[in-house]
Write a protein that holds these residues in place. Sequence first.
Motif, PDB file in Angstrom:
ATOM      1  N   ASP A  86       8.058  -6.102  -1.695  1.00 58.09           N
ATOM      2  CA  ASP A  86       7.508  -6.036  -3.010  1.00 58.09           C
ATOM      3  C   ASP A  86       6.874  -7.572  -2.070  1.00 58.09           C
ATOM      4  OD1 ASP A  86       8.663  -8.529  -2.826  1.00 58.09           O
ATOM      5  OD2 ASP A  86       9.057  -8.443  -5.100  1.00 58.09           O
ATOM      6  N   ALA A  87       6.199  -7.496  -0.877  1.00 54.51           N
ATOM      7  CA  ALA A  87       5.231  -8.308  -0.636  1.00 54.51           C
ATOM      8  C   ALA A  87       4.296  -7.557   0.157  1.00 54.51           C
ATOM      9  CB  ALA A  87       6.000  -9.291   0.105  1.00 54.51           C
ATOM     10  N   VAL A  88       4.663  -6.401   0.690  1.00 49.40           N
ATOM     11  CA  VAL A  88       4.009  -5.356   1.233  1.00 49.40           C
ATOM     12  C   VAL A  88       3.021  -4.746   0.672  1.00 49.40           C
ATOM     13  CG1 VAL A  88       4.023  -4.307   3.147  1.00 49.40           C
ATOM     14  CG2 VAL A  88       5.641  -5.932   3.898  1.00 49.40           C
ATOM     15  N   GLY A  89       1.686  -4.382   0.554  1.00 45.53           N
ATOM     16  CA  GLY A  89       1.187  -3.976   0.240  1.00 45.53           C
ATOM     17  C   GLY A  89       1.100  -2.106   0.717  1.00 45.53           C
ATOM     18  N   VAL A  90       1.399  -1.198   0.273  1.00 55.48           N
ATOM     19  CA  VAL A  90       1.259  -0.146   1.061  1.00 55.48           C
ATOM     20  C   VAL A  90       0.321   1.439   0.126  1.00 55.48           C
ATOM     21  CG1 VAL A  90       3.204   2.054   1.463  1.00 55.48           C
ATOM     22  CG2 VAL A  90       3.701   0.189   1.588  1.00 55.48           C
ATOM     23  N   THR A  91      -0.358   2.595   1.184  1.00 53.46           N
ATOM     24  CA  THR A  91      -1.532   3.221   0.573  1.00 53.46           C
ATOM     25  C   THR A  91      -0.468   4.352   1.319  1.00 53.46           C
ATOM     26  OG1 THR A  91      -3.389   1.391   0.414  1.00 53.46           O
ATOM     27  CG2 THR A  91      -3.433   3.946   0.751  1.00 53.46           C
ATOM     28  N   ILE A  92      -0.497   5.418   0.444  1.00 50.35           N
ATOM     29  CA  ILE A  92       0.070   6.817   1.402  1.00 50.35           C
ATOM     30  C   ILE A  92      -1.271   7.247   1.594  1.00 50.35           C
ATOM     31  CG2 ILE A  92       1.048   8.777   0.534  1.00 50.35           C
ATOM     32  CD1 ILE A  92       2.750   6.315   1.365  1.00 50.35           C
ATOM     33  N   GLY A  93      -1.758   7.619   3.134  1.00 50.35           N
ATOM     34  CA  GLY A  93      -2.664   8.557   3.483  1.00 50.35           C
ATOM     35  C   GLY A  93      -2.323   8.756   4.558  1.00 50.35           C
ATOM     36  N   ASP A  94      -3.659   9.674   5.210  1.00 49.28           N
ATOM     37  CA  ASP A  94      -3.827   9.280   6.219  1.00 49.28           C
ATOM     38  C   ASP A  94      -4.556   8.125   7.474  1.00 49.28           C
ATOM     39  OD1 ASP A  94      -4.519   9.689   9.159  1.00 49.28           O
ATOM     40  OD2 ASP A  94      -5.989  11.588   9.126  1.00 49.28           O
ATOM     41  N   PHE A  95      -3.503   7.253   8.401  1.00 48.22           N
ATOM     42  CA  PHE A  95      -4.289   5.925   8.655  1.00 48.22           C
ATOM     43  C   PHE A  95      -5.806   6.420   9.761  1.00 48.22           C
ATOM     44  CE2 PHE A  95      -0.941   6.233  11.701  1.00 48.22           C
ATOM     45  CZ  PHE A  95      -1.729   6.774  13.369  1.00 48.22           C
ATOM     46  N   ALA A  96      -6.473   7.969   9.740  1.00 48.31           N
ATOM     47  CA  ALA A  96      -6.639   7.335  11.060  1.00 48.31           C
ATOM     48  C   ALA A  96      -8.386   7.513   9.711  1.00 48.31           C
ATOM     49  CB  ALA A  96      -7.276   8.951  10.959  1.00 48.31           C
ATOM     50  N   THR A  97      -8.306   7.579   8.552  1.00 51.40           N
ATOM     51  CA  THR A  97      -9.465   7.930   7.856  1.00 51.40           C
ATOM     52  C   THR A  97      -9.318   7.214   6.130  1.00 51.40           C
ATOM     53  OG1 THR A  97      -8.305  10.089   6.808  1.00 51.40           O
ATOM     54  CG2 THR A  97     -10.257  10.030   8.876  1.00 51.40           C
ATOM     55  N   THR A  98      -7.941   7.093   6.083  1.00 54.78           N
ATOM     56  CA  THR A  98      -7.679   6.140   4.513  1.00 54.78           C
ATOM     57  C   THR A  98      -8.248   4.633   4.672  1.00 54.78           C
ATOM     58  OG1 THR A  98      -6.147   7.846   4.446  1.00 54.78           O
ATOM     59  CG2 THR A  98      -5.996   5.398   3.345  1.00 54.78           C
ATOM     60  N   ARG A  99      -9.174   4.505   3.663  1.00 57.73           N
ATOM     61  CA  ARG A  99      -9.876   3.546   3.555  1.00 57.73           C
ATOM     62  C   ARG A  99      -9.303   2.561   2.312  1.00 57.73           C
ATOM     63  NH1 ARG A  99     -15.063   1.767   5.434  1.00 57.73           N
ATOM     64  NH2 ARG A  99     -13.849   0.365   4.260  1.00 57.73           N
ATOM     65  N   VAL A 100      -8.741   1.364   2.301  1.00 57.78           N
ATOM     66  CA  VAL A 100      -8.105   0.420   1.431  1.00 57.78           C
ATOM     67  C   VAL A 100      -9.216  -1.134   1.110  1.00 57.78           C
ATOM     68  CG1 VAL A 100      -6.035   0.760   1.915  1.00 57.78           C
ATOM     69  CG2 VAL A 100      -6.813  -1.171   3.078  1.00 57.78           C
ATOM     70  N   PRO A 101      -9.279  -1.393  -0.250  1.00 63.28           N
ATOM     71  CA  PRO A 101      -9.750  -2.818  -0.397  1.00 63.28           C
ATOM     72  C   PRO A 101      -9.895  -4.438   0.772  1.00 63.28           C
ATOM     73  CG  PRO A 101      -8.749  -1.466  -2.656  1.00 63.28           C
ATOM     74  CD  PRO A 101      -8.291  -1.248  -1.160  1.00 63.28           C
ATOM     75  N   GLY A 102     -10.843  -4.086   0.826  1.00 60.76           N
ATOM     76  CA  GLY A 102     -10.865  -6.287   1.808  1.00 60.76           C
ATOM     77  C   GLY A 102     -11.112  -5.553   2.759  1.00 60.76           C
ATOM     78  N   THR A 103     -11.413  -6.891   3.343  1.00 61.77           N
ATOM     79  CA  THR A 103     -11.243  -7.126   5.133  1.00 61.77           C
ATOM     80  C   THR A 103      -9.707  -7.692   5.657  1.00 61.77           C
ATOM     81  OG1 THR A 103     -12.602  -8.534   4.835  1.00 61.77           O
ATOM     82  CG2 THR A 103     -14.156  -6.938   4.876  1.00 61.77           C
ATOM     83  N   PHE A 104      -9.785  -7.831   7.295  1.00 63.90           N
ATOM     84  CA  PHE A 104      -8.983  -8.017   7.625  1.00 63.90           C
ATOM     85  C   PHE A 104      -8.171  -8.660   9.144  1.00 63.90           C
ATOM     86  CE2 PHE A 104      -7.811  -4.414   4.395  1.00 63.90           C
ATOM     87  CZ  PHE A 104      -6.283  -5.131   4.087  1.00 63.90           C
ATOM     88  N   THR A 105      -8.335  -9.714   9.061  1.00 57.04           N
ATOM     89  CA  THR A 105      -8.646 -10.222  10.893  1.00 57.04           C
ATOM     90  C   THR A 105      -7.411  -9.289  12.324  1.00 57.04           C
ATOM     91  OG1 THR A 105      -6.843 -12.294  10.573  1.00 57.04           O
ATOM     92  CG2 THR A 105      -9.218 -12.476   9.462  1.00 57.04           C
TER      93      THR A 105
END
Length: 246
Positions: A86-105
């Motif tokens: 439950d600590a890992v957020g998951v978005t179902i989608g194609d990782f070549a094009t799917t966007r998720v909110p926020g920025t990452f380092t």
Amino acid sequence: MVDDDGHFGEDIAATYDESSADMFRPEAVDPAVDLLAELAGGGGALEFGVGTGRIALPLARRGVPVHGIDMSRAMTARLSAKPGGDAVGVTIGDFATTRVPGTFTVAYLVFNTINNLTTQDAQVDCFRNAAAHLAPGGSFVIEVGVPELRRLPPGQSAVPFRAGPTQWAFDTYDTVTQAMSSHYITVVDGHAEHTSVPFRYVWPSELDLMARLAGLRLRHRWEGWTRAPFTHESRHHVSVWEKPAE
């Protein structure tokens, strides 16, 4: 990963951790998590093709916020059911094009996952997607094998990589299109079953060009997660590209 109706559906997800048991051993996982946690610093990590959480879960246990993108609901269901899932957020989608909110380092693909994108355009899109998610100064990391074409004699298109009493496995290569497939032949109750998974192999220099198209620049290339030097004899590499700081 691919999707529930394709190559990483319920039939694969049900036995994935067991069939890839060597990759779940501490000596395989810990050096990868060490490097990714170092690159994450105080920021978050985005995994493309998060699967059952082999890397995402131990990285999250290090205190790094981790989000994953994957098309396989069957694979990510296993991740969510594990302790700490439950600590890992998951978005179902194609990782070549799917966007998720926020920025990452740090954004990353491990265990040859870039090859699951079976066209050059999709691989280029993946670099652009990673760059769009990264904060300035952030890193994009890929672990992938070096194409085994040196092992192909004239007229041959297959390279075996596993042989046992009940299972044989080999890769086939098309040197014109860079298409490849991994084939598995398993004997069950005296009957042979064949499965195959399509990939697109990609050269280190080709990845560097994709990175440049996405505005990234090569920072490191090692033979593996232990950061041994990459040489002309290396069969794998871990490469780190950096988004320039503003």
